[in-house]
Design a protein around this motif. Structure first.
Motif, short mmCIF file in Angstrom:
data_model
loop_
_atom_site.label_atom_id
_atom_site.label_comp_id
_atom_site.label_asym_id
_atom_site.label_seq_id
_atom_site.Cartn_x
_atom_site.Cartn_y
_atom_site.Cartn_z
N GLY A 65 -3.94 6.78 10.66
CA GLY A 65 -3.29 7.85 9.91
C GLY A 65 -3.20 7.47 8.44
N THR A 66 -2.35 8.19 7.71
CA THR A 66 -2.17 7.88 6.29
C THR A 66 -0.70 7.57 6.02
OG1 THR A 66 -1.83 10.20 5.75
CG2 THR A 66 -4.07 9.35 5.56
N VAL A 67 -0.50 6.57 5.17
CA VAL A 67 0.84 6.14 4.78
C VAL A 67 0.87 6.04 3.27
CG1 VAL A 67 2.58 4.34 4.99
CG2 VAL A 67 1.05 4.77 6.88
N THR A 68 1.88 6.64 2.65
CA THR A 68 2.07 6.50 1.21
C THR A 68 3.46 5.93 0.95
OG1 THR A 68 2.84 8.78 1.05
CG2 THR A 68 0.52 8.38 0.56
N GLY A 69 3.57 5.17 -0.12
CA GLY A 69 4.84 4.57 -0.46
C GLY A 69 4.80 3.91 -1.82
N TYR A 70 5.97 3.49 -2.26
CA TYR A 70 6.10 2.78 -3.53
C TYR A 70 6.03 1.28 -3.24
CZ TYR A 70 7.57 7.21 -5.43
OH TYR A 70 7.61 8.52 -5.82
N ARG A 71 5.18 0.60 -3.97
CA ARG A 71 4.95 -0.82 -3.72
C ARG A 71 5.73 -1.67 -4.70
NH1 ARG A 71 -1.04 -2.07 -3.53
NH2 ARG A 71 -0.82 -1.31 -1.42
N VAL A 72 6.32 -2.73 -4.18
CA VAL A 72 6.92 -3.78 -5.00
C VAL A 72 6.11 -5.02 -4.70
CG1 VAL A 72 8.97 -5.15 -5.48
CG2 VAL A 72 9.19 -2.73 -4.92
N PHE A 73 5.36 -5.49 -5.69
CA PHE A 73 4.46 -6.62 -5.47
C PHE A 73 4.93 -7.81 -6.30
CE2 PHE A 73 0.62 -9.05 -6.66
CZ PHE A 73 0.23 -9.44 -5.39
N ARG A 74 5.37 -8.84 -5.64
CA ARG A 74 5.82 -10.08 -6.25
C ARG A 74 6.87 -9.82 -7.34
NH1 ARG A 74 1.17 -14.48 -6.71
NH2 ARG A 74 2.99 -15.79 -6.65
N GLY A 75 7.78 -8.89 -7.05
CA GLY A 75 8.88 -8.59 -7.96
C GLY A 75 8.62 -7.47 -8.93
N HIS A 76 7.36 -7.03 -9.09
CA HIS A 76 7.03 -5.93 -10.00
C HIS A 76 7.10 -4.61 -9.23
CE1 HIS A 76 5.60 -8.16 -13.52
NE2 HIS A 76 5.19 -9.06 -12.66
N LYS A 77 7.90 -3.67 -9.74
CA LYS A 77 7.99 -2.35 -9.13
C LYS A 77 6.97 -1.43 -9.77
CE LYS A 77 12.85 -2.62 -7.97
NZ LYS A 77 14.18 -2.05 -8.12
N PHE A 78 6.20 -0.73 -8.94
CA PHE A 78 5.22 0.22 -9.43
C PHE A 78 5.79 1.63 -9.27
CE2 PHE A 78 2.77 -3.51 -8.39
CZ PHE A 78 1.93 -3.62 -9.48
N ASP A 79 5.59 2.47 -10.29
CA ASP A 79 6.20 3.79 -10.31
C ASP A 79 5.39 4.84 -9.57
OD1 ASP A 79 8.28 2.80 -11.81
OD2 ASP A 79 7.32 3.26 -13.72
N ARG A 80 4.12 4.60 -9.34
CA ARG A 80 3.31 5.62 -8.70
C ARG A 80 3.15 5.34 -7.20
NH1 ARG A 80 -2.18 4.75 -7.89
NH2 ARG A 80 -2.90 2.69 -8.48
N LEU A 81 2.83 6.38 -6.47
CA LEU A 81 2.64 6.25 -5.03
C LEU A 81 1.32 5.56 -4.72
CD1 LEU A 81 3.80 9.71 -3.67
CD2 LEU A 81 4.83 7.52 -3.20
N PHE A 82 1.33 4.71 -3.72
CA PHE A 82 0.13 4.04 -3.25
C PHE A 82 -0.14 4.50 -1.83
CE2 PHE A 82 1.27 1.08 -6.57
CZ PHE A 82 0.05 0.64 -7.03
N GLN A 83 -1.41 4.56 -1.49
CA GLN A 83 -1.76 4.78 -0.09
C GLN A 83 -1.93 3.40 0.55
OE1 GLN A 83 -4.97 7.42 0.67
NE2 GLN A 83 -5.06 6.90 2.84
N ILE A 84 -1.19 3.16 1.62
CA ILE A 84 -1.24 1.89 2.31
C ILE A 84 -2.40 1.95 3.30
CG2 ILE A 84 0.05 0.21 3.66
CD1 ILE A 84 1.53 1.37 0.97
#
Length: 156
Positions: A65-84
């Motif tokens: 299926g498809t999953v979208t979410g906001y990613r926090v990578f190594r402490g950096h918050k990203f403002d846009r949606l990512f597809q997981i």
């Protein structure tokens, strides 16, 4: 006589559920925090805040299926949606609602450090060629390095 089950191959390093199995047990998965076991290897926190999970209902085992979410990578918050794209891996864990606030506190942020050299020594053949030409560059022993600039902040 009982049958003996014999497993062939390597043992899987995935310990958990797929994102779709987790989402199937929730009323609303929007705003819930999940992480993969592999994300724990870094000292900085990495997790995903789910926005939308759409399982492929034509598949019986809920592993696509498809999953979208906001990613926090190594402490950096990203403002846009990512597809997981790794939602089908059986490595995801859900953070309970009571522990979400504590888990999402960012105490350490990964800093990208540019360790590339700013100058380079001239190769011997090039230095000899410049000396034989007798130009003003014949006195140089090092040349400045120029690197192409990357667009945006890329950590992934």
């Amino acid at each position: 006589m009982a049958k003996v089950i014999r497993y062939v191959g390597r043992e899987s390093h995935f310990k958990g559920k797929t994102l779709f199995e987790i989402a199937a047990n929730l009323k609303s998965c929007k705003g819930r925090v999940v992480y993969r076991q592999g994300f724990l290897k870094d000292p900085e926190k990495t997790f995903v805040i789910l926005e939308d999970v759409k399982p492929n209902l034509s598949n019986e085992d809920f592993k696509s299926g498809t999953v979208t979410g906001y990613r926090v990578f190594r402490g950096h918050k990203f403002d846009r949606l990512f597809q997981i794209n790794s939602g089908m891996k059986q490595d995801w864990h859900l953070i309970p609602k009571a522990e979400e606030a504590e888990f999402c506190k960012i105490d350490k942020v990964f800093q990208v450090v540019d360790t590339r050299p700013s100058t380079m020594t001239l190769p011997p053949v090039m230095a000899a060629k410049l000396k034989s030409l007798g130009t003003e560059m014949s006195q140089l022993t090092e040349i400045p390095m120029k690197y192409p600039k990357k667009k945006g902040k890329r950590l992934l």
